[in-house]
Structure formats: structure tokens, C-alpha cells
Design a protein around this motif. Structure first.
Motif, PDB file in Angstrom:
ATOM      1  N   LEU A  33       0.834  -1.199   0.000  1.00  0.00           N
ATOM      2  CA  LEU A  33       0.000   0.000   0.000  1.00  0.00           C
ATOM      3  C   LEU A  33       0.871   1.253   0.000  1.00  0.00           C
ATOM      4  O   LEU A  33       0.621   2.189  -0.770  1.00  0.00           O
ATOM      5  CB  LEU A  33      -0.915  -0.010   1.235  1.00  0.00           C
ATOM      6  CG  LEU A  33      -1.713   1.272   1.507  1.00  0.00           C
ATOM      7  CD1 LEU A  33      -2.715   1.519   0.392  1.00  0.00           C
ATOM      8  CD2 LEU A  33      -2.418   1.190   2.856  1.00  0.00           C
ATOM      9  N   VAL A  34       1.891   1.277   0.838  1.00  0.00           N
ATOM     10  CA  VAL A  34       2.796   2.427   0.913  1.00  0.00           C
ATOM     11  C   VAL A  34       3.511   2.622  -0.420  1.00  0.00           C
ATOM     12  O   VAL A  34       3.633   3.749  -0.922  1.00  0.00           O
ATOM     13  CB  VAL A  34       3.824   2.238   2.040  1.00  0.00           C
ATOM     14  CG1 VAL A  34       4.834   3.386   2.058  1.00  0.00           C
ATOM     15  CG2 VAL A  34       3.126   2.136   3.391  1.00  0.00           C
ATOM     16  N   VAL A  35       3.955   1.529  -1.016  1.00  0.00           N
ATOM     17  CA  VAL A  35       4.690   1.613  -2.278  1.00  0.00           C
ATOM     18  C   VAL A  35       3.801   2.161  -3.389  1.00  0.00           C
ATOM     19  O   VAL A  35       4.198   3.064  -4.140  1.00  0.00           O
ATOM     20  CB  VAL A  35       5.259   0.236  -2.672  1.00  0.00           C
ATOM     21  CG1 VAL A  35       5.901   0.292  -4.053  1.00  0.00           C
ATOM     22  CG2 VAL A  35       6.294  -0.233  -1.646  1.00  0.00           C
ATOM     23  N   MET A  36       2.579   1.644  -3.498  1.00  0.00           N
ATOM     24  CA  MET A  36       1.692   2.051  -4.588  1.00  0.00           C
ATOM     25  C   MET A  36       1.242   3.502  -4.429  1.00  0.00           C
ATOM     26  O   MET A  36       1.271   4.286  -5.387  1.00  0.00           O
ATOM     27  CB  MET A  36       0.493   1.110  -4.661  1.00  0.00           C
ATOM     28  CG  MET A  36       0.868  -0.311  -5.066  1.00  0.00           C
ATOM     29  SD  MET A  36      -0.518  -1.471  -5.044  1.00  0.00           S
ATOM     30  CE  MET A  36      -1.334  -1.052  -6.580  1.00  0.00           C
ATOM     31  N   LEU A  37       0.828   3.877  -3.222  1.00  0.00           N
ATOM     32  CA  LEU A  37       0.418   5.264  -2.993  1.00  0.00           C
ATOM     33  C   LEU A  37       1.602   6.218  -3.143  1.00  0.00           C
ATOM     34  O   LEU A  37       1.479   7.289  -3.751  1.00  0.00           O
ATOM     35  CB  LEU A  37      -0.179   5.407  -1.587  1.00  0.00           C
ATOM     36  CG  LEU A  37      -1.664   5.068  -1.424  1.00  0.00           C
ATOM     37  CD1 LEU A  37      -2.078   5.239   0.030  1.00  0.00           C
ATOM     38  CD2 LEU A  37      -2.538   5.919  -2.325  1.00  0.00           C
ATOM     39  N   PRO A  49       9.972  10.385 -12.766  1.00  0.00           N
ATOM     40  CA  PRO A  49       9.440  10.374 -14.127  1.00  0.00           C
ATOM     41  C   PRO A  49       8.672   9.067 -14.376  1.00  0.00           C
ATOM     42  O   PRO A  49       8.952   8.051 -13.726  1.00  0.00           O
ATOM     43  CB  PRO A  49      10.701  10.431 -14.992  1.00  0.00           C
ATOM     44  CG  PRO A  49      11.760   9.796 -14.157  1.00  0.00           C
ATOM     45  CD  PRO A  49      11.426  10.168 -12.732  1.00  0.00           C
ATOM     46  N   LYS A  50       7.722   9.102 -15.308  1.00  0.00           N
ATOM     47  CA  LYS A  50       6.959   7.893 -15.608  1.00  0.00           C
ATOM     48  C   LYS A  50       7.826   6.797 -16.218  1.00  0.00           C
ATOM     49  O   LYS A  50       7.434   5.634 -16.249  1.00  0.00           O
ATOM     50  CB  LYS A  50       5.799   8.211 -16.553  1.00  0.00           C
ATOM     51  CG  LYS A  50       4.642   8.923 -15.888  1.00  0.00           C
ATOM     52  CD  LYS A  50       3.450   9.001 -16.828  1.00  0.00           C
ATOM     53  CE  LYS A  50       2.251   9.632 -16.125  1.00  0.00           C
ATOM     54  NZ  LYS A  50       1.061   9.676 -17.001  1.00  0.00           N
ATOM     55  N   THR A  51       8.997   7.196 -16.708  1.00  0.00           N
ATOM     56  CA  THR A  51       9.902   6.220 -17.320  1.00  0.00           C
ATOM     57  C   THR A  51      10.826   5.560 -16.296  1.00  0.00           C
ATOM     58  O   THR A  51      11.691   4.765 -16.669  1.00  0.00           O
ATOM     59  CB  THR A  51      10.769   6.919 -18.391  1.00  0.00           C
ATOM     60  OG1 THR A  51      11.495   8.005 -17.774  1.00  0.00           O
ATOM     61  CG2 THR A  51       9.915   7.456 -19.520  1.00  0.00           C
ATOM     62  N   LEU A  52      10.630   5.878 -15.005  1.00  0.00           N
ATOM     63  CA  LEU A  52      11.547   5.371 -13.986  1.00  0.00           C
ATOM     64  C   LEU A  52      11.605   3.847 -13.981  1.00  0.00           C
ATOM     65  O   LEU A  52      12.684   3.251 -13.994  1.00  0.00           O
ATOM     66  CB  LEU A  52      11.139   5.879 -12.599  1.00  0.00           C
ATOM     67  CG  LEU A  52      12.070   5.438 -11.455  1.00  0.00           C
ATOM     68  CD1 LEU A  52      13.407   6.150 -11.554  1.00  0.00           C
ATOM     69  CD2 LEU A  52      11.428   5.691 -10.098  1.00  0.00           C
ATOM     70  N   ILE A 273       7.060  -6.646  -7.614  1.00  0.00           N
ATOM     71  CA  ILE A 273       6.518  -5.399  -7.068  1.00  0.00           C
ATOM     72  C   ILE A 273       6.692  -4.275  -8.089  1.00  0.00           C
ATOM     73  O   ILE A 273       5.772  -3.492  -8.341  1.00  0.00           O
ATOM     74  CB  ILE A 273       7.208  -5.041  -5.739  1.00  0.00           C
ATOM     75  CG1 ILE A 273       6.841  -6.041  -4.645  1.00  0.00           C
ATOM     76  CG2 ILE A 273       6.829  -3.623  -5.296  1.00  0.00           C
ATOM     77  CD1 ILE A 273       7.620  -5.855  -3.367  1.00  0.00           C
ATOM     78  N   PHE A 274       7.855  -4.201  -8.696  1.00  0.00           N
ATOM     79  CA  PHE A 274       8.109  -3.188  -9.724  1.00  0.00           C
ATOM     80  C   PHE A 274       7.112  -3.335 -10.876  1.00  0.00           C
ATOM     81  O   PHE A 274       6.584  -2.349 -11.391  1.00  0.00           O
ATOM     82  CB  PHE A 274       9.537  -3.316 -10.262  1.00  0.00           C
ATOM     83  CG  PHE A 274      10.602  -2.793  -9.339  1.00  0.00           C
ATOM     84  CD1 PHE A 274      10.376  -2.642  -7.979  1.00  0.00           C
ATOM     85  CD2 PHE A 274      11.854  -2.458  -9.829  1.00  0.00           C
ATOM     86  CE1 PHE A 274      11.347  -2.163  -7.126  1.00  0.00           C
ATOM     87  CE2 PHE A 274      12.851  -1.980  -8.985  1.00  0.00           C
ATOM     88  CZ  PHE A 274      12.604  -1.842  -7.633  1.00  0.00           C
ATOM     89  N   PHE A 275       6.865  -4.576 -11.292  1.00  0.00           N
ATOM     90  CA  PHE A 275       5.950  -4.850 -12.401  1.00  0.00           C
ATOM     91  C   PHE A 275       4.528  -4.408 -12.057  1.00  0.00           C
ATOM     92  O   PHE A 275       3.821  -3.807 -12.876  1.00  0.00           O
ATOM     93  CB  PHE A 275       5.982  -6.343 -12.732  1.00  0.00           C
ATOM     94  CG  PHE A 275       4.955  -6.780 -13.743  1.00  0.00           C
ATOM     95  CD1 PHE A 275       4.979  -6.275 -15.035  1.00  0.00           C
ATOM     96  CD2 PHE A 275       3.976  -7.695 -13.404  1.00  0.00           C
ATOM     97  CE1 PHE A 275       4.035  -6.684 -15.978  1.00  0.00           C
ATOM     98  CE2 PHE A 275       3.040  -8.108 -14.323  1.00  0.00           C
ATOM     99  CZ  PHE A 275       3.069  -7.602 -15.615  1.00  0.00           C
ATOM    100  N   ILE A 276       4.096  -4.697 -10.825  1.00  0.00           N
ATOM    101  CA  ILE A 276       2.746  -4.321 -10.394  1.00  0.00           C
ATOM    102  C   ILE A 276       2.616  -2.805 -10.332  1.00  0.00           C
ATOM    103  O   ILE A 276       1.639  -2.230 -10.822  1.00  0.00           O
ATOM    104  CB  ILE A 276       2.444  -4.934  -9.009  1.00  0.00           C
ATOM    105  CG1 ILE A 276       2.365  -6.461  -9.108  1.00  0.00           C
ATOM    106  CG2 ILE A 276       1.145  -4.378  -8.436  1.00  0.00           C
ATOM    107  CD1 ILE A 276       2.332  -7.147  -7.761  1.00  0.00           C
ATOM    108  N   ASN A 281       1.132   3.653 -13.932  1.00  0.00           N
ATOM    109  CA  ASN A 281       1.635   4.773 -14.731  1.00  0.00           C
ATOM    110  C   ASN A 281       0.540   5.523 -15.486  1.00  0.00           C
ATOM    111  O   ASN A 281       0.634   6.727 -15.688  1.00  0.00           O
ATOM    112  CB  ASN A 281       2.684   4.277 -15.737  1.00  0.00           C
ATOM    113  CG  ASN A 281       4.067   4.196 -15.116  1.00  0.00           C
ATOM    114  OD1 ASN A 281       4.309   4.762 -14.057  1.00  0.00           O
ATOM    115  ND2 ASN A 281       4.959   3.470 -15.753  1.00  0.00           N
ATOM    116  N   ASP A 282      -0.481   4.794 -15.940  1.00  0.00           N
ATOM    117  CA  ASP A 282      -1.514   5.412 -16.771  1.00  0.00           C
ATOM    118  C   ASP A 282      -2.634   6.063 -15.962  1.00  0.00           C
ATOM    119  O   ASP A 282      -3.574   6.621 -16.531  1.00  0.00           O
ATOM    120  CB  ASP A 282      -2.117   4.377 -17.725  1.00  0.00           C
ATOM    121  CG  ASP A 282      -1.101   3.874 -18.739  1.00  0.00           C
ATOM    122  OD1 ASP A 282      -0.217   4.668 -19.110  1.00  0.00           O
ATOM    123  OD2 ASP A 282      -1.177   2.703 -19.142  1.00  0.00           O
TER     124      ASP A 282
END
Length: 390
Positions: A33-37, A49-52, A273-276, A281-282
Motif C-alpha cells: 500500500l505504501v509503495v503504490m500510494l 518520471p513515468k519512465t523510472l 513489485i516493480f511490475f505491479i 503509470n496510466d
């Protein structure tokens, strides 16, 4: 931030911050939750950046590891244990079906049948259900509705994981009380583990060949077969991967906890986690603002259905309702969220390593089975059936 090493470091800082918050809050605030928010806030404010994640490249690795990871999860759920978790399957299905009925009954008059159908699959499942839903909407030219299932996928875990953590912590506290009252050995006798299923340490492959690269090859052989079967049958490769893992462990082609023995589980989970997170991004602030009210109402209706169905089924099966609700709520996040929650909750509830291991074993199997029932299988069926009615 264009350098992969720097991009990975920044994302790992965010993951580590999530871990710290989870530890300090005793799993009241889940790491994911912390990561996504945090990621959403950082890309919306322009800090990231969105390309990170594209620069980090680990997200691509995470996508590559989905099938092997699901096979790995199949190897830690022995067939004997899976059969013993039929109650978790029933509870998960009842929660899903109740939520679907309520969505069709209440969302249709509020926002239309298309919105109700478009929300049912994703809210009771995950990415695959969303892909089915969005693909059908695009084919019908209903692109304006796609924001609803997209936002549901983006935020359902943010609501579902804290809710599931709350009920799971209450159940873990009861297990801890039972340990204090009855003793470790008596409580442990009622908890079936991989080792007790009689498959620990067994393999068709001689032990001298149990190298990391050969074990990974075995996992990728299964993953490749799952992908090919998915394309040939139209059934999601994730379903095949799970079956291959379970059957492979039963026939001793795979060992229990296969990826851990290949010494690859930790980095694979971080990459996943990175993939999720990359799927966020969108989600733009304007998209969020335009559909947030609809999505909020839809989520409330769906969650009421999931919890209500979970309570009813748990009472019928004489399960603790806290455990039943947590299993039903796996529909909102599935794997790997269910695994992370079990780790965090067992860690926060226990005082000793033996207690942590016992609590973890008690809650892991039903949570994993619930997640596979909802996100990996049944939600795909629900999405496919309902979208064909448009």
C-alpha cells in the motif's frame, strides 16, 4: 534517473520505506500500500518520471518471472494440503458471487449495465480480468468506460489489503492467544505444513544436480509450457502455471519451495513489485477525479458483497469469521499481496520465531488458495461470461 542502477535504487528506497512503515505499524499499514500510494504521489508531482520503472528494467524481469513464481507457489501448496483447503475455495467463491450479484443489482440502475459488467470482473480479480474487460470495451468502441475498470484495478488493492490485514491480524491474535493458553505443541498439531505433507526434500533429480541454474531451468520449463498451453487453449497461463506447480511437486519433478531453493525468490518478488507498480503509470489525476465517485461507490458495493459472502460462508462452514473475511478479500489483491500480508501479519503478531512460523503456516495456505481461486481463475471466468453479454 536514466541510469538503471539509480532507478532501481530509488524504487528500492520506496520499497524499504514501505517495509519500515509495515514493521512500525505492526502490519496495520501494508508495505505494498505504501509503495503504490507513494509511487502515484511521486509521479504525479514530477519527483519520479513515468519512465523510472522502464529505466529500472526490473519491471520487465518481474513480468518474466510471473509464471515461474506462480509455479513456485504451486510447489508450496501440496495436493494433500490443497484438498484440505476446500473451505477456503468455497468462501472465496461465495464472496465473489455475492459481490457480482450486488454489482449487477445496484450499479446497473446507478451507472448503467455496461459500467456494472465492466467492474465485476476486475473487482473480483486482477490484471487478466481487466485485460479481458478492456479488450471487449475497445472492440465495442466503449473506450470511455475503460477508466472505471482501470481505476478499480489501480486502487482496489489499496483498500482491500488494509481491510484484509485488519481481519487477518485479529485472527492471528487469536492463534497467539491459543498458543499462550494451550502451548505451542498442541496448536502446532492442528496446523498442516509442507513438511508434514510428506514431500519435503524429495525430488526425481539427484541431489548433486540441485544447482541454482538447473532449478531455475526446471521452473522456466514449466513456465514455458504454461504460456504455450495458455495460447493453445485460451485458458490463462497463470491457471496452467499453478496446476503445473502442484502436479510437478506431487510427481517430485519440483521440490517444495522451489524458487527459494534456487536462491531467487527475494529478487523475483522485488521485481514483481516493480511490475505491479508499473501498471499505475496510466492513472492520471484527471482520470482519477473524473471517475473517482463512480469507482468509490462501485468499490463499496463490491466490498460489501465480498465481506457479506465471506461472513455467511465462514459461519456455514464453522470458520472464524475474521479468517473467512480475509480469505474472501483476496479477490481485491491476490498474489503476491496475500503472501506479503501473511509474512507481515505473522511477524507482527508473534514474539518468537517459532510462534511466527506457526502463525504464518496457519494463515498462508487459506490465503493463497483464496487468492488463486479468485484472481487467478474464477474472476477470469466471470469477466469472460459477463463481457459476452454486451
Amino acid at each position: 534517473m536514466n541510469e538503471p542502477v539509480i532507478a532501481v535504487m530509488l524504487m528500492l528506497l520506496l520499497v524499504a520505506a514501505g517495509e519500515v512503515v509495515s514493521i512500525v505499524s505492526r502490519a496495520r499499514v501494508p508495505m505494498l500500500l505504501v509503495v503504490m500510494l507513494g509511487y502515484l504521489m511521486l509521479i504525479w508531482t514530477g519527483v519520479f518520471p513515468k519512465t523510472l520503472l522502464e529505466n529500472a528494467t526490473l519491471g520487465t524481469f518481474g513480468a518474466l518471472m510471473v509464471a515461474p513464481l506462480i509455479i513456485h507457489m504451486g510447489t508450496i501448496v501440496p495436493l494433500r494440503v490443497l484438498k484440505s483447503q476446500w473451505q477456503a475455495i468455497v468462501i472465496a467463491l461465495v464472496g465473489m458471487l455475492t459481490a457480482t450479484v450486488l454489482l449487477l443489482a445496484f450499479v446497473t440502475p446507478l451507472f448503467g449495465y455496461t459500467a456494472a459488467v465492466a467492474s465485476a470482473g476486475p473487482i473480483t480479480g486482477g490484471i487478466i480480468a481487466f485485460i479481458i474487460t478492456s479488450g471487449k470495451l475497445k472492440a465495442l468502441g466503449m473506450t470511455g468506460v475503460i477508466a472505471i475498470p482501470a481505476l478499480i484495478i489501480a486502487v482496489q488493492g489499496l483498500i482491500g489489503m488494509p481491510l484484509a490485514a485488519f481481519f487477518l491480524r485479529r485472527y492471528a491474535a487469536k492463534v497467539k492467544e491459543a498458543i499462550d493458553r494451550e502451548g505451542m505443541e498442541q496448536v502446532a498439531a492442528a496446523v498442516e505444513t509442507v513438511e508434514e505433507a510428506g514431500v519435503e526434500g524429495t525430488s526425481l533429480l539427484p541431489k548433486k544436480y540441485h544447482t541454482h541454474s538447473i532449478l531455475l531451468l526446471q521452473l522456466f520449463i514449466g513456465g514455458a509450457i504454461a504460456v504455450l498451453l495458455g495460447k493453445a487453449t485460451g485458458v490463462s497461463y497463470s491457471v496452467w502455471a499453478l496446476l503445473i506447480g502442484i502436479v510437478g511437486a506431487y510427481t517430485k519433478f519440483y521440490q517444495p519451495k522451489m524458487m527459494e531453493k534456487a536462491n531467487s525468490f527475494g529478487i523475483s518478488m522485488v521485481a514483481l513489485i516493480f511490475f505491479i507498480v508499473a501498471s499505475m503509470n496510466d492513472v492520471t489525476p484527471s482520470m482519477f477525479a473524473h471517475s473517482v465517485v463512480k469507482v468509490f461507490i462501485i468499490l463499496i458495493i463490491g466490498i460489501i458483497g465480498i465481506i457479506g459472502g465471506g461472513i455467511a460462508a465462514a459461519k456455514f462452514l464453522k470458520w472464524d469469521y475474521n479468517k473467512g473475511i480475509a480469505v474472501a478479500l483476496t479477490a481485491l489483491f491476490g498474489f503476491p499481496g496475500d503472501y506479503f500480508l501473511c509474512e507481515e501479519v505473522s511477524r507482527s503478531a508473534a514474539e518468537k520465531e517459532e510462534e511466527r512460523s506457526l502463525i504464518f503456516n496457519e494463515i498462508l495456505m487459506p490465503m493463497l488458495v483464496g487468492g488463486f481461486t479468485t484472481v487467478t481463475t474464477a474472476s477470469i471466468i466471470i469477466a469472460s461470461i459477463l463481457m459476452n453479454t454486451l
